[in-house]
Each structure stands twice: as C-alpha cells, then as structure tokens.
Design an enzyme around this catalytic site. Structure first.
Site, PDB file in Angstrom:
ATOM      1  N   HIS A 208       0.834  -1.208   0.000  1.00  0.00           N
ATOM      2  CA  HIS A 208       0.000   0.000   0.000  1.00  0.00           C
ATOM      3  C   HIS A 208       0.864   1.251   0.000  1.00  0.00           C
ATOM      4  O   HIS A 208       1.935   1.286   0.593  1.00  0.00           O
ATOM      5  CB  HIS A 208      -0.967   0.014   1.189  1.00  0.00           C
ATOM      6  CG  HIS A 208      -0.313  -0.250   2.507  1.00  0.00           C
ATOM      7  ND1 HIS A 208       0.014  -1.514   2.931  1.00  0.00           N
ATOM      8  CD2 HIS A 208       0.070   0.590   3.495  1.00  0.00           C
ATOM      9  CE1 HIS A 208       0.576  -1.440   4.127  1.00  0.00           C
ATOM     10  NE2 HIS A 208       0.629  -0.174   4.487  1.00  0.00           N
TER      11      HIS A 208
ATOM     12  N   HIS B 264       0.725   5.181   1.093  1.00  0.00           N
ATOM     13  CA  HIS B 264       0.007   6.181   1.893  1.00  0.00           C
ATOM     14  C   HIS B 264       0.079   7.543   1.199  1.00  0.00           C
ATOM     15  O   HIS B 264       1.167   7.981   0.788  1.00  0.00           O
ATOM     16  CB  HIS B 264       0.687   6.385   3.255  1.00  0.00           C
ATOM     17  CG  HIS B 264       0.611   5.239   4.210  1.00  0.00           C
ATOM     18  ND1 HIS B 264      -0.332   5.157   5.207  1.00  0.00           N
ATOM     19  CD2 HIS B 264       1.389   4.126   4.344  1.00  0.00           C
ATOM     20  CE1 HIS B 264      -0.130   4.056   5.923  1.00  0.00           C
ATOM     21  NE2 HIS B 264       0.907   3.416   5.418  1.00  0.00           N
TER      22      HIS B 264
HETATM   23  P1  5GP Z   1       1.381   0.305   7.445  1.00  0.00           P
HETATM   24  O1  5GP Z   1       1.659   0.515   8.894  1.00  0.00           O
HETATM   25  O2  5GP Z   1       1.390  -1.169   7.078  1.00  0.00           O
HETATM   26  O3  5GP Z   1       2.228   1.142   6.523  1.00  0.00           O
HETATM   27  O4  5GP Z   1      -0.089   0.848   7.199  1.00  0.00           O
HETATM   28  C1  5GP Z   1      -1.228   0.091   7.412  1.00  0.00           C
HETATM   29  C2  5GP Z   1      -2.358   1.066   7.553  1.00  0.00           C
HETATM   30  O5  5GP Z   1      -3.576   0.353   7.401  1.00  0.00           O
HETATM   31  C3  5GP Z   1      -2.414   1.765   8.913  1.00  0.00           C
HETATM   32  O6  5GP Z   1      -2.213   3.153   8.735  1.00  0.00           O
HETATM   33  C4  5GP Z   1      -3.808   1.417   9.439  1.00  0.00           C
HETATM   34  O7  5GP Z   1      -4.450   2.502  10.049  1.00  0.00           O
HETATM   35  C5  5GP Z   1      -4.548   0.972   8.195  1.00  0.00           C
HETATM   36  N1  5GP Z   1      -5.582  -0.022   8.458  1.00  0.00           N
HETATM   37  C6  5GP Z   1      -5.430  -1.165   9.164  1.00  0.00           C
HETATM   38  N2  5GP Z   1      -6.595  -1.853   9.189  1.00  0.00           N
HETATM   39  C7  5GP Z   1      -7.491  -1.114   8.475  1.00  0.00           C
HETATM   40  C8  5GP Z   1      -8.872  -1.305   8.150  1.00  0.00           C
HETATM   41  O8  5GP Z   1      -9.509  -2.301   8.507  1.00  0.00           O
HETATM   42  N3  5GP Z   1      -9.464  -0.333   7.410  1.00  0.00           N
HETATM   43  C9  5GP Z   1      -8.778   0.773   6.976  1.00  0.00           C
HETATM   44  N4  5GP Z   1      -9.476   1.647   6.257  1.00  0.00           N
HETATM   45  N5  5GP Z   1      -7.485   0.972   7.273  1.00  0.00           N
HETATM   46  C10 5GP Z   1      -6.847   0.040   8.011  1.00  0.00           C
END
Ligand code: 5GP
Ligand code: ZN
Length: 143
Positions: free
Chosen positions: A101, A103
């Site tokens: 993903h 951001h």
């Molecule tokens: P990472 O930390 O892997 O870069 O980002 C994962 C992101 O996914 C986090 O910012 C978290 O808030 C988001 N996230 C986790 N679970 C969910 C969910 O069920 N729905 C949405 N919309 N975002 C999620």
C-alpha cells in the site's frame, strides 16, 4: 490472487467495509482508518503482493500511475499545504499490513500529518564512497 486472511483483500472484496476513494480494474484506494490527517488515503493493487519487494513491474506500473492522479484529487478537495507519499516495507520499517500500500498523507500545518525526521550524514561519505555504494546497488539490479 487474493489472500483469505489479508484485511486489504477483504476490503477489495467488500467483506470489510471501507470509504472508497477510487477503483479500477487494477487499483483500489480508500481512506486509512487511522486518518493521520484528513483525507489520509491508501492506494493498493487488487492483486495481493506482500510489499514492494514482491511486486512485479506490471502491477507497480498500474499502481504508481494512479498516485499522482489521486494525490492531485486530494489536493484539490482539501487544499493541503504539502503531501507525503509513503510506503513501508517490513515490520522494522513500519509495515503492519502485509498487502502493498501507498500512503497519501496530506499536510495542513507543521504539526499535522506525517513528520519527516531525516538524520543526514553528508559529512561521512566521500564522493568515492558514494560511487562505490551506487555501483554495488547497480550491480544488484536484475533486468
Ligand atoms: P502500514 O503501517 O502497514 O504502513 O499501514 C497500514 C495502515 O492500514 C495503517 O495506517 C492502518 O491505520 C490501516 N488499516 C489497518 N486496518 C485497516 C482497516 O480495517 N481499514 C482501513 N481503512 N485501514 C486500516
Ligand atoms: Zn491482500
């Protein structure tokens, strides 16, 4: 190919609800539940890949092509003063969901949104050091 226990695959399939920003054949974009700043958006490929390392160029091409389009839409909608585009790979680098993903983190003021904390070491690397590092990485590129 979707992974049964991946929350982002479930979001793509509609098994977990999300606030959808954009969708096409290859890409899904939705609001990050944490909303670090208003409009904080995640852009993901519809095909499950764990992170940037495991992403084939064709999937990356479709995904990254949408980044400027959605970033500009977010800019137009909420008029941020800046925008950080971030991708975390592996847990030590902050990855908590193991479906690739990107951001989009709009910045509205110095204290709101993502904060960059670079530690710079320009004085520790000579031009020769930089050349050697660059060559080592270049040699590892698999065409
Ligand atoms: P990472 O930390 O892997 O870069 O980002 C994962 C992101 O996914 C986090 O910012 C978290 O808030 C988001 N996230 C986790 N679970 C969910 C969910 O069920 N729905 C949405 N919309 N975002 C999620
Ligand atoms: Zn997935």
């Amino acid at each position: 190919m979707n992974h049964n226990d991946c929350i982002f695959c479930k979001i793509i399939n509609g098994n977990i609800p999300s606030a959808k920003v954009y969708e096409d054949d290859h890409v899904y974009a939705f609001l990050d539940i944490s909303q670090v700043s208003k409009g904080h958006t995640l852009i993901i490929p519809k095909i499950h890949t764990k992170n940037i390392y495991e992403t084939p160029p064709e999937i990356a091409k479709e995904l990254f092509a949408k980044v400027p389009i959605i970033a500009n839409a977010l800019k137009e909608a909420y008029n941020p003063i800046g925008m950080n585009v971030l991708n975390n790979n592996e847990a030590p680098a902050g990855q908590s969901v193991f479906h690739l993903h990107i951001h989009l983190l709009p910045k509205y003021s110095e204290s709101e949104g993502f904060s960059v904390n670079w530690k710079t070491h320009e004085d520790k690397y000579s031009a020769t050091d930089l050349q050697q590092i660059a060559e080592k990485i270049n040699e590892a590129i698999k065409n």
